[in-house]
Design a protein around this motif. Structure first.
Motif, PDB file in Angstrom:
ATOM      1  N   ASN A 171     -16.201  42.128-117.544  1.00 25.49           N
ATOM      2  CA  ASN A 171     -15.714  40.930-116.666  1.00 25.49           C
ATOM      3  C   ASN A 171     -14.645  39.976-117.448  1.00 25.49           C
ATOM      4  OD1 ASN A 171     -15.402  39.007-114.985  1.00 25.49           O
ATOM      5  ND2 ASN A 171     -17.523  38.522-114.633  1.00 25.49           N
ATOM      6  N   THR A 172     -13.436  40.184-117.075  1.00 22.18           N
ATOM      7  CA  THR A 172     -12.555  39.468-118.028  1.00 22.18           C
ATOM      8  C   THR A 172     -12.686  37.836-117.809  1.00 22.18           C
ATOM      9  OG1 THR A 172     -10.370  39.208-118.437  1.00 22.18           O
ATOM     10  CG2 THR A 172     -10.511  39.339-116.288  1.00 22.18           C
ATOM     11  N   PHE A 173     -13.265  37.410-116.684  1.00 18.60           N
ATOM     12  CA  PHE A 173     -13.638  36.190-116.546  1.00 18.60           C
ATOM     13  C   PHE A 173     -14.600  35.528-117.249  1.00 18.60           C
ATOM     14  CE2 PHE A 173     -11.392  37.452-112.809  1.00 18.60           C
ATOM     15  CZ  PHE A 173     -10.393  36.366-112.542  1.00 18.60           C
ATOM     16  N   PRO A 216     -11.506  44.938 -97.687  1.00 21.80           N
ATOM     17  CA  PRO A 216     -10.470  44.256 -97.857  1.00 21.80           C
ATOM     18  C   PRO A 216     -10.125  43.280 -98.891  1.00 21.80           C
ATOM     19  CG  PRO A 216     -11.374  43.219 -96.140  1.00 21.80           C
ATOM     20  CD  PRO A 216     -12.298  44.585 -96.702  1.00 21.80           C
ATOM     21  N   ILE A 217      -8.926  43.157 -99.501  1.00 22.84           N
ATOM     22  CA  ILE A 217      -8.714  41.902-100.427  1.00 22.84           C
ATOM     23  C   ILE A 217      -7.892  41.071 -99.382  1.00 22.84           C
ATOM     24  CG2 ILE A 217      -7.271  41.271-102.480  1.00 22.84           C
ATOM     25  CD1 ILE A 217      -7.220  44.141-103.362  1.00 22.84           C
ATOM     26  N   ASP A 218      -8.886  39.866 -99.522  1.00 18.86           N
ATOM     27  CA  ASP A 218      -8.430  38.817 -98.620  1.00 18.86           C
ATOM     28  C   ASP A 218      -8.621  37.418 -99.277  1.00 18.86           C
ATOM     29  OD1 ASP A 218     -11.132  38.599 -98.231  1.00 18.86           O
ATOM     30  OD2 ASP A 218     -11.020  39.440 -96.434  1.00 18.86           O
ATOM     31  N   TRP A 219      -8.605  36.496 -98.382  1.00 18.06           N
ATOM     32  CA  TRP A 219      -8.884  35.131 -98.956  1.00 18.06           C
ATOM     33  C   TRP A 219     -10.357  34.785 -99.682  1.00 18.06           C
ATOM     34  CZ3 TRP A 219     -12.248  31.288 -97.820  1.00 18.06           C
ATOM     35  CH2 TRP A 219     -13.271  31.468 -96.724  1.00 18.06           C
ATOM     36  N   ARG A 220     -11.191  35.593 -99.251  1.00 20.71           N
ATOM     37  CA  ARG A 220     -12.537  35.586 -99.941  1.00 20.71           C
ATOM     38  C   ARG A 220     -12.390  35.933-101.477  1.00 20.71           C
ATOM     39  NH1 ARG A 220     -12.925  37.756 -94.991  1.00 20.71           N
ATOM     40  NH2 ARG A 220     -14.319  36.870 -93.461  1.00 20.71           N
ATOM     41  N   SER A 221     -11.570  36.745-101.854  1.00 15.99           N
ATOM     42  CA  SER A 221     -11.366  37.272-103.151  1.00 15.99           C
ATOM     43  C   SER A 221     -10.880  36.023-104.007  1.00 15.99           C
ATOM     44  CB  SER A 221     -10.416  38.415-103.530  1.00 15.99           C
ATOM     45  OG  SER A 221     -10.709  39.566-102.902  1.00 15.99           O
ATOM     46  N   PHE A 222      -9.955  35.096-103.332  1.00 16.67           N
ATOM     47  CA  PHE A 222      -9.420  33.955-103.920  1.00 16.67           C
ATOM     48  C   PHE A 222     -10.465  32.877-104.115  1.00 16.67           C
ATOM     49  CE2 PHE A 222      -5.593  35.941-102.726  1.00 16.67           C
ATOM     50  CZ  PHE A 222      -4.436  35.681-103.669  1.00 16.67           C
ATOM     51  N   GLU A 223     -11.366  32.739-102.937  1.00 16.08           N
ATOM     52  CA  GLU A 223     -12.533  31.832-103.075  1.00 16.08           C
ATOM     53  C   GLU A 223     -13.574  32.239-104.145  1.00 16.08           C
ATOM     54  OE1 GLU A 223     -15.258  30.057 -99.516  1.00 16.08           O
ATOM     55  OE2 GLU A 223     -15.117  32.399 -99.786  1.00 16.08           O
ATOM     56  N   LEU A 235      -8.036  38.953-109.911  1.00 18.15           N
ATOM     57  CA  LEU A 235      -8.987  38.392-108.899  1.00 18.15           C
ATOM     58  C   LEU A 235     -10.571  38.813-109.315  1.00 18.15           C
ATOM     59  CD1 LEU A 235      -7.194  38.608-105.385  1.00 18.15           C
ATOM     60  CD2 LEU A 235      -7.454  36.586-106.900  1.00 18.15           C
ATOM     61  N   LEU A 236     -11.188  38.415-108.982  1.00 19.18           N
ATOM     62  CA  LEU A 236     -12.669  38.551-109.082  1.00 19.18           C
ATOM     63  C   LEU A 236     -13.453  39.404-107.610  1.00 19.18           C
ATOM     64  CD1 LEU A 236     -15.276  38.894-111.003  1.00 19.18           C
ATOM     65  CD2 LEU A 236     -15.862  36.712-109.632  1.00 19.18           C
ATOM     66  N   ASN A 237     -13.599  40.591-107.599  1.00 24.34           N
ATOM     67  CA  ASN A 237     -14.171  40.848-106.415  1.00 24.34           C
ATOM     68  C   ASN A 237     -15.552  39.955-105.864  1.00 24.34           C
ATOM     69  OD1 ASN A 237     -15.919  42.547-104.585  1.00 24.34           O
ATOM     70  ND2 ASN A 237     -14.600  44.395-105.224  1.00 24.34           N
ATOM     71  N   PRO A 238     -15.450  39.934-104.620  1.00 29.68           N
ATOM     72  CA  PRO A 238     -16.512  38.843-104.134  1.00 29.68           C
ATOM     73  C   PRO A 238     -17.830  39.436-104.305  1.00 29.68           C
ATOM     74  CG  PRO A 238     -14.667  38.924-102.543  1.00 29.68           C
ATOM     75  CD  PRO A 238     -14.454  40.095-103.646  1.00 29.68           C
ATOM     76  N   GLY A 298     -12.523  47.810-108.222  1.00 29.01           N
ATOM     77  CA  GLY A 298     -11.205  47.519-108.620  1.00 29.01           C
ATOM     78  C   GLY A 298     -10.352  48.066-107.428  1.00 29.01           C
ATOM     79  N   ALA A 299      -8.994  47.824-107.992  1.00 31.27           N
ATOM     80  CA  ALA A 299      -7.996  48.405-107.011  1.00 31.27           C
ATOM     81  C   ALA A 299      -6.543  48.440-107.843  1.00 31.27           C
ATOM     82  CB  ALA A 299      -7.791  47.244-105.895  1.00 31.27           C
TER      83      ALA A 299
END
Length: 558
Positions: free
Chosen positions: A71-73, A137-144, A198-201, A222-223
């Protein structure tokens, strides 16, 4: 953020997210009498358009370690974590060599900045085709999820850096799920440094975030153009292949491989054709590769600076007078010479942990705090009660002034720095024991703080070095392992990024750094050049300054 790197033959294929630790590196190639100033604007990475690359082939490079934390974060992630992460996870923002942000259209169809009621607001519109490998899906939740785990509000997350994310007031859904609206508290001038990856939710549970990626890369979360074909933890190998779920441009390479190797082994592996590119860390390395058929040398400035860390939790080094004396005993000019011995390359000692010499706002703040002065070091040790014994080494109440320096790997420059530092400290009566360990122990040594004194590097990942000043100097940092960042300085450090202009931040940042350096926990030494021996024809890879290539654009020229 910034990431720690250790000395090795590892190659930073792409720039790091913020800052990252890594092994301290070597020197120049010995060609052309370069100086830090002459290299500042130079890049050599064979830039080629996608259409000019062959379909097929492989790329194999050495890496110091496959870091256990994938986990890079997470705070235990290193530059090596990120180098692997970006080959199989979403990369939304990259940079040109000059540091201009580039938005990846395979993930982002639009990025808009505006100011609302005095607050910076960024609207990211996400490609409707973008999905994780498990179909989500990669959506706004990944940013959240990236924001919520990185903003520092939940102490259950052991996060590498909160810088920037802690200034965000909200992350909300836009016109639909494929739009994320980021609103800051006030003006943020460095916002393109955030949400590069991004971090996967599915990784937002604190136990999963902190422990779920240990020796488990989670390919399904991943993606991108590549996926993991094989991960061999025991032998330190990870291989990537094309991802059949990828919706964007097809990756040019058939496979991409990282092999764990010591520095000397990597040079030999390049010479026998096992590796396609290798870092040139010393004059000896250069002598071995310069006449290799089909080889070219690529050179430019690096984003890495090397530094000493003193462990303030070590009994002897818990005394600031001793730490001050240690740093006063070290001739940084000599450390620079160890790096570039016998090479036609010169550079002044590095004067800041925040910015590199070729970046706007750079100041030599270290020399404003402490200078090489072994006679003053002796006086400081006298005042602290450490008196010379019959053998010349100091002692106090029957205890010797003695501690351990841990050196990882077999890099010749690292060994020279270790031996030279021991000789300098001996001159003032300090006995420094050098403990040699393999590169594969690097994460264990750093994350477990199993050292009294350590030499490593920190690598910037984008042009916004000052944006990560808290990651460097706040008392809760996961990056700096001295344990000496003073909570009394936190308010000053955190105030830097609240200022509305870069110029104001540069001035305040220098003030904050001087206060932080006065705890005598770290000593910057040198900003290294980036020099690689490369098989001819490798495109979009090498010494690119701030340049980051997306994985599908790396390959072999037609």
């Amino acid at each position: 953020m910034k990431h720690i790197v250790q000395r090795s033959a590892a190659l930073a294929a792409v720039a790091a997210l913020s800052m990252a630790l890594a092994a301290c590196g070597g020197g120049g190639s010995g060609e052309g009498g370069d100086t830090a100033a002459s290299l500042a604007a130079k890049t050599q990475f064979n830039p080629q358009p996608y259409e000019s690359l062959k379909d097929g082939g492989s790329l194999t490079t050495a890496i110091t370690e496959i870091t256990p934390q994938f986990n890079t974060f997470q705070t235990d992630g290193t530059l090596y974590t990120l180098n692997v992460w970006r080959w199989y996870n979403p990369t939304l923002i990259t940079f040109t060599a000059d540091g201009d942000p580039v938005y990846n259209p395979d993930y982002l169809t639009d990025v808009k900045q505006d100011t609302v009621n005095g607050n910076t607001r960024i609207t990211y519109t996400i490609n409707p085709k973008a999905t994780y490998n498990d179909g989500a899906p990669i959506d706004w939740r990944s940013f959240e999820s990236t924001w919520q785990t990185s903003n520092g509000r939940n102490q259950a997350y052991f996060v590498s850096s909160t810088d920037g994310y802690d200034r965000i007031a909200s992350v909300t859904r836009g016109v639909d799920d494929r739009q994320a609206v980021i609103t800051f508290n006030g003006i943020d001038v460095w916002w393109p440094g955030l949400f590069n990856v991004l971090l996967n939710p599915k990784a937002t549970d604190p136990k999963v975030y902190n422990q779920g990626y240990i020796n488990n890369p989670h390919n399904e979360w991943g993606a991108g153009p590549y996926q993991i074909q094989k991960f061999d933890q025991q032998n330190g190998t990870i291989v990537f292949e094309r991802n059949p779920r990828w919706w964007g441009k097809r990756g040019k390479l058939d496979t991409r491989t990282f092999l764990t190797m010591e520095s000397s082994a990597a040079i030999n592996a390049f010479r026998n054709g096992q590796l396609d590119i290798v870092a040139v860390n010393s004059q000896n390395d250069y002598a071995q590769v310069k006449t290799q058929p089909g080889t070219e040398i690529r050179k430019g400035p690096s984003l890495q600076l090397d530094f000493f860390t003193l462990n303030g939790q070590s009994p002897i080094l818990s005394d600031p007078r001793v730490r001050k004396a240690v740093f006063e005993s070290i001739d940084r000019q000599q450390i620079v010479k160890f790096h570039f011995n016998g090479l036609d390359y010169t550079a002044d000692p590095q004067g800041s942990m925040n910015l590199l010499p070729f970046q706007k706002g750079y100041q030599n703040t270290f020399d404003q705090v402490i200078r090489y002065d072994p006679e003053q070091a002796k006086r400081d040790l006298d005042a602290a009660g450490w008196v010379p014994g019959p053998d010349g080494f100091r002692q106090k109440n029957g205890q010797p002034l003695r501690f351990t320096y841990v050196n990882t790997g077999d890099d010749v420059v690292g060994k020279a720095v270790a031996g030279g530092t021991a000789a300098m400290l001996k001159n003032v009566g300090i006995q420094l024991d050098i403990r040699q360990v393999p590169s594969s122990d690097y994460s264990k040594i750093v994350t477990g703080r199993q050292f009294d004194m350590f030499y490593s590097g920190v690598s910037q990942g984008d042009p916004y070095g000052l944006a990560y000043i808290c990651q460097m100097w706040c008392s809760n940092t996961g990056l700096i392992k001295s344990g000496l960042n003073d909570p009394k300085n936190d308010a000053l450090v955190r105030s830097v990024n609240t200022l509305p202009t870069p110029e104001e931040q540069y001035a305040r940042g220098a003030e904050a750094e001087k206060a932080a350096l006065a705890t005598y926990g770290v000593m910057p030494t040198v900003n290294l050049p980036a020099i690689y021996a490369v098989k001819q024809g490798l495109a979009n890879y090498g010494a690119g300054r701030f340049y980051v290539a997306t994985p599908e654009t790396i390959g072999w020229q037609k």
